[in-house]
Design an enzyme around this catalytic site. Sequence first.
Site, PDB file in Angstrom:
ATOM      1  N   MET A 123      35.474  32.724  44.023  1.00  0.00           N
ATOM      2  CA  MET A 123      34.584  33.858  43.802  1.00  0.00           C
ATOM      3  C   MET A 123      35.054  35.091  44.557  1.00  0.00           C
ATOM      4  SD  MET A 123      32.322  33.315  41.496  1.00  0.00           S
ATOM      5  CE  MET A 123      31.342  34.788  41.771  1.00  0.00           C
ATOM      6  N   GLY A 142      38.644  28.545  46.726  1.00  0.00           N
ATOM      7  CA  GLY A 142      39.566  27.653  46.034  1.00  0.00           C
ATOM      8  C   GLY A 142      39.728  26.270  46.628  1.00  0.00           C
ATOM      9  N   ILE A 197      35.142  26.580  40.195  1.00  0.00           N
ATOM     10  CA  ILE A 197      35.227  27.682  41.143  1.00  0.00           C
ATOM     11  C   ILE A 197      34.361  27.410  42.365  1.00  0.00           C
ATOM     12  CG2 ILE A 197      33.314  29.039  40.120  1.00  0.00           C
ATOM     13  CD1 ILE A 197      35.174  31.537  40.438  1.00  0.00           C
ATOM     14  N   CYS A 198      34.814  27.905  43.519  1.00  0.00           N
ATOM     15  CA  CYS A 198      34.019  27.893  44.743  1.00  0.00           C
ATOM     16  C   CYS A 198      34.206  29.259  45.399  1.00  0.00           C
ATOM     17  CB  CYS A 198      34.407  26.724  45.661  1.00  0.00           C
ATOM     18  SG  CYS A 198      36.077  26.820  46.338  1.00  0.00           S
ATOM     19  N   ARG A 199      34.146  29.340  46.708  1.00  0.00           N
ATOM     20  CA  ARG A 199      34.303  30.639  47.372  1.00  0.00           C
ATOM     21  C   ARG A 199      35.756  31.093  47.379  1.00  0.00           C
ATOM     22  NH1 ARG A 199      34.853  32.934  52.713  1.00  0.00           N
ATOM     23  NH2 ARG A 199      33.568  34.810  52.872  1.00  0.00           N
TER      24      ARG A 199
END
Length: 105
Positions: free
Chosen positions: A84, A60, A56-58
């Site tokens: 996120m 995708g 996961i990141c901010r």
Amino acid sequence: MNQVPASGVPDDGYLLDVREDDEWTAGHAPGAVHIPLGQLGGRADQVPKDQPVYVICRSGGRSARATQVLGANGWDVTNVSDGMQGWEASGRAMISESGAAPFVA
């Protein structure tokens, strides 16, 4: 590439957060493991190969890159396609390292 929205990540899934330190400090999923994308090459051995890994990141994008690299090197990985932002929007639990209310930076 395997993808799933944040709402589809199992509660007991191994969640790898590849965001930067300031993003992590602002808010992250409880139980997530933090390895910034720029450090992943040198720390990939810390990511288990014996279970599925959700990255996961901010939003995708960075997690998609990490998923491609890890997947090409033998990990069972799935990109969290909405990141996120999707985690927060779906009402999933978040914590912060700052003591303030968690948010997605």
